[in-house]
Design an enzyme around this catalytic site. Structure first.
Site, PDB file in Angstrom:
ATOM      1  N   ASP A 277     -22.163  18.615 -23.785  1.00 31.59           N
ATOM      2  CA  ASP A 277     -20.793  18.507 -23.914  1.00 31.59           C
ATOM      3  C   ASP A 277     -20.267  17.290 -23.234  1.00 31.59           C
ATOM      4  OD1 ASP A 277     -21.908  18.986 -21.369  1.00 31.59           O
ATOM      5  OD2 ASP A 277     -20.684  20.855 -20.741  1.00 31.59           O
TER       6      ASP A 277
ATOM      7  N   HIS B 289       0.833  -1.444   0.111  1.00 33.81           N
ATOM      8  CA  HIS B 289       0.056  -0.131  -0.093  1.00 33.81           C
ATOM      9  C   HIS B 289       0.896   1.264  -0.125  1.00 33.81           C
ATOM     10  CE1 HIS B 289      -2.851   2.991   1.030  1.00 33.81           C
ATOM     11  NE2 HIS B 289      -2.435   3.166   2.296  1.00 33.81           N
TER      12      HIS B 289
ATOM     13  N   ASP C 205      -2.975   8.624  -1.093  1.00 33.77           N
ATOM     14  CA  ASP C 205      -3.540   7.581  -0.266  1.00 33.77           C
ATOM     15  C   ASP C 205      -4.931   7.212  -0.451  1.00 33.77           C
ATOM     16  OD1 ASP C 205      -3.502   5.993   2.005  1.00 33.77           O
ATOM     17  OD2 ASP C 205      -3.766   7.504   3.513  1.00 33.77           O
TER      18      ASP C 205
ATOM     19  N   HIS D  90       3.943   6.747   5.713  1.00 31.75           N
ATOM     20  CA  HIS D  90       2.622   7.444   5.964  1.00 31.75           C
ATOM     21  C   HIS D  90       1.906   6.824   7.101  1.00 31.75           C
ATOM     22  CE1 HIS D  90       0.374   5.391   2.917  1.00 31.75           C
ATOM     23  NE2 HIS D  90      -0.894   5.575   3.669  1.00 31.75           N
TER      24      HIS D  90
ATOM     25  N   GLU E 164       1.024   5.414  12.837  1.00 29.61           N
ATOM     26  CA  GLU E 164      -0.237   5.124  13.305  1.00 29.61           C
ATOM     27  C   GLU E 164      -0.434   3.469  13.439  1.00 29.61           C
ATOM     28  OE1 GLU E 164      -3.399   7.083  10.838  1.00 29.61           O
ATOM     29  OE2 GLU E 164      -4.733   5.545  11.175  1.00 29.61           O
ATOM     30  N   ASP E 165       0.025   2.845  12.809  1.00 25.51           N
ATOM     31  CA  ASP E 165       0.014   1.170  12.619  1.00 25.51           C
ATOM     32  C   ASP E 165       0.794   0.370  13.315  1.00 25.51           C
ATOM     33  OD1 ASP E 165      -2.255   1.938  11.099  1.00 25.51           O
ATOM     34  OD2 ASP E 165      -1.660   1.073   9.487  1.00 25.51           O
TER      35      ASP E 165
HETATM   36 MN    MN Z   1      -2.486   4.809   3.954  1.00 25.65          MN
END
Ligand code: MN
Length: 741
Positions: A267, A54, A147, A78, A82-83
């Site tokens: 259009d 990911h 993300d 990123h 957090e993880d």
């Molecule tokens: Mn992510």
């Protein structure tokens, strides 16, 4: 759904970076990758893929935007803080990769919410945190959008309810943010993916229409391209041609929001001419207008007046062969990159015209939003403010000096005045549009010259203005004025509003009980005194509806149960204790178990009262009502995937429906001999029956027959049948089929 390849090594990322021709610190990027891989070791995505795939995919999308080394590193890292909290933290990231990367990762990390009871509130706090981080460094939002894009591309493996929540949030927050930042390419992909999960049937239908229409018009499109190419070459213009079919989501929006049929969408196809410089843009435009007739009112010069999201191009709509209209967009390569990548393109053209100061000015609205919302306690209001201020289309108006002011569409004079300065708003007594005095709540239109009339003797804004203004900036400035100038009044207003609610919940409560209720409520809301609490209610910093639930709880705690029992009958309408099983809606449809939901009629089958119908729950687009024998329904109900989204629905009995004033759209496809006067005869019959014609088109067939497609206003199925039987009686009518989509 797009095929997504899974990578757990960074060879493809490195290839993308090399292909940009820009200088990257590949060593640092490799280190970030190794570190992220080590941290995510043993973690897996729902799909079963190693988690590291990911962040790599996100970094690849970021690389496609040609952002810098630190952004690529932050994309790889990123999710680590957090993880993998037990293995790393921001300090570690900063030590290894520098403060810039750490700031970016921090902005991408959700806060751990301890004190907040409510999931929704926690979620909005996280949004606020992200916007704040983004106002300091816009790269945060670029990476966040990448993300989100990867999560949307891989959403299929998630459980159904998760998908809908994520898709809805994507539509409400991330796609509009991408739009506001001018990142068209990401925006379009997010929207189309979102729609596939929110209204899969609507999406499929639009998609099928596009394929059909595109297929049918292929010859037309090829001709146009050849003609335009030749003309450009003759005039020595260096150009590239691109064809573009409008995105499924934007067509969907037009069909449902502006209630157009697919054929009314002009259009649908756009031809894009990309040239070398600005002068050539105008030359090319002249040549196009020489070749084709243009549709008046459709020419737009976004080169001399760019959109606030930096978009620049010339647009015109012209009529091609066979009277088919199409849009032409003309731009330079630089404009093209900015149109696709928006503010992110700044990194590509860093050395060029866009200076840091200019970039900051373009992002000013973010900090302004954060600022005006800083004291906004109410998370719902915050989200609403976001939706209007950032996510709305804009209207451009002029000051008397000719400065352009962009406001969310629907704004009025009060919004305008406060956008100039709060002192202007506070002193406003009226205003002129194009030199004429108009009511201050009149909605502003593009291009109007707006002049605010002020008076030093003005007593300040009116409380009513809070309900009239559109922008959160104006609302919070008006509140700030009341907060500062009118504390005593606010307390009276606030106390009055709260007392009224207490009387509703606990009719016979004593003064002591009332005080007890208010003081515990204050505590729960985090106010130090009842006066502060009343003041906040009074100036509108906190809405009554937001505290109603807690107020009711406190009332029940303090006042004896038998008293509460009797108050159930005095229930104010704003609170729903027991969800009624069926809720009537003004559409004339009752959907079982779905209270107060917006209902729309599916364009594929246009149901009429009397038809057997069924509802399909879309998210964010209401419930679409189909005929039970609509092919989409038959196909859709066969798949187990969305089984829980089909809801029983039926028409209200006509006496409940307030009788026959409701008119529904009905489609008729009439097969006729193409004799002279055929169409006239049909319209005479309809006029005689007082049936209004909403749309009509005729296609001639080679055998001398014709098909007339007619959209009429119809009361119900009996009415429809009587129309059909009258029309069948006409000489030359062979057959009539319901619907033509
Ligand atoms: Mn992510």
């Amino acid at each position: 759904m797009s095929e997504v390849q899974v990578h757990t090594d960074i060879s493809r990322l490195l290839d993308i970076l090399k292909a940009t021709g820009k200088k990257y610190d590949l060593e640092k990027i490799c280190l970030a990758y190794e570190y992220a891989k080590e941290l995510h070791q043993g973690q897996f995505r729902v799909s079963g893929d190693a988690y590291i795939s990911h962040p790599i995919a996100v970094a690849e999308i970021v690389a496609g935007l040609e952002l810098d080394t630190d952004s690529i590193c932050a994309a790889l890292l990123h999710d680590t803080v957090e993880d993998c909290a037990e293995k790393t933290n921001l300090k570690e990231i900063e030590k290894k990769f520098g403060s810039d990367v750490a700031i970016l990762v921090d902005g991408l990390t959700k806060i751990v919410v301890l004190q907040i009871e409510d999931k929704e509130e926690a979620h909005i706090e996280n949004l606020r945190k992200m916007l704040l981080a983004m106002s300091k460094d816009v790269r945060v939002i670029f990476i966040k959008l990448c993300d989100r894009l990867h999560n949307m591309r891989t959403l299929g493996v998630k459980p159904d309810h998760k998908r809908r929540i994520t898709a809805l949030e994507t539509m409400q927050v991330y796609a509009p943010l991408a739009h506001r930042l001018g990142m068209q390419r990401i925006k379009l992909e997010l929207e189309n993916l979102g729609l596939q999960y929110l209204d899969p049937i609507g999406y499929e239908e639009v998609h099928r229409h596009i394929e059909q229409k595109y297929g049918a018009n292929l010859g037309f499109i090829e001709h146009i391209r050849a003609d335009v190419s030749e003309k450009m070459k003759e005039n020595n213009i260096h150009f590239t041609l691109e064809g573009r079919v409008k995105s499924a989501y934007s067509i969907y929006k037009k069909m449902y929001n502006q209630n157009k049929s697919f054929d009314q969408i002009y259009d649908f196809y756009a031809l894009r001419i990309i040239v070398e410089n600005e002068l050539e843009c105008y030359t090319a435009l002249g040549l196009i207008h020489e070749m084709f007739n243009s549709i008046p009112g459709r020419f737009k010069d976004y080169i001399s007046t760019p959109k606030p999201n930096m978009y620049r191009s010339l647009h015109t709509t012209v009529i091609g062969r066979d009277g088919i209209p199409f849009e032409v967009q003309i731009r330079t390569w630089e404009m093209h990159h900015i149109a696709e990548y928006g503010i992110a393109a700044h990194w590509k053209y860093k050395s060029g015209a866009t200076s840091k100061a200019e970039l900051d000015r373009k992002l000013e609205w973010i900090s302004r939003l954060i600022e005006t919302e800083a004291e906004q306690r109410d998370p719902d209001e915050f989200l609403n403010a976001l939706k209007t201020d950032i996510f709305h289309d804009e209207v451009f108006v002029f000051t008397p000096k000719g400065d352009v002011i962009a406001l969310p569409s629907g704004s009025n004079m009060i919004d305008f005045a406060y956008s100039i300065h709060s002192a202007v708003g506070d002193k406003m007594i009226g205003g002129k549009i194009n030199g004429m005095i108009v009511p201050i709540d009149r909605t502003l239109q593009n291009g109007e010259i707006v002049e605010v009339l002020t008076s030093s003797s003005s007593k300040g804004p009116s409380r009513d203005w809070l309900n009239i203004v559109k922008t959160s900036a104006a609302r919070s400035k008006i509140r700030a004025w009341f907060k500062k100038e009118k504390r005593a009044d606010n307390i009276v207003v606030g106390k009055g509003a709260i007392d009224a609610e207490i009387r509703r919940f606990a009719k016979n409560c004593t003064e002591a009980q009332r005080e007890q209720i208010v003081s515990s409520l204050c505590q729960r809301q985090g106010f130090s005194s009842p006066e502060d609490f009343y003041n906040a209610i009074g100036y509108g910093g906190l809405s009554v509806s937001k505290v109603l639930h807690r107020l009711q709880e406190e009332c029940e705690k303090v006042v004896k149960p038998e008293v509460t029992e009797s108050t159930v009958h005095a229930e104010p309408e704003t609170i729903v204790v027991n969800k009624p099983k069926n809720i009537k809606s003004n559409s004339g449809i009752v959907v079982d178990g779905e209270a107060g939901c917006m209902v729309k009629f599916a364009k594929c089958c246009n149901p009429l009262p009397g038809d057997s119908v069924i509802g399909f729950v879309t998210k964010g687009f209401g419930i679409s009502i189909h005929k039970i024998n609509c092919p989409n329904v038959i196909q859709g109900r066969n798949s187990p995937e969305n089984a829980d989204r089909w809801k029983e629905a039926h028409w209200e009995a006509s006496e409940e429906r307030g009788e026959s004033h409701s008119i529904y759209e009905a489609l008729l496809q009439i097969y006729v001999d193409n004799r002279i006067g055929m169409l006239a005869d049909i319209t005479v019959v309809l006029a005689d029956m007082r049936v209004s014609i909403l749309q009509v088109s005729v296609s001639n067939r080679s055998d001398g027959s014709a098909i007339i497609n007619l959209k009429v206003g119809c009361r119900n199925i009996d009415h429809y049948n009587s129309i059909v039987s009258r029309l069948r009686g006409l000489n030359g009518v062979d057959n009539i089929i319901r619907g033509f989509s």
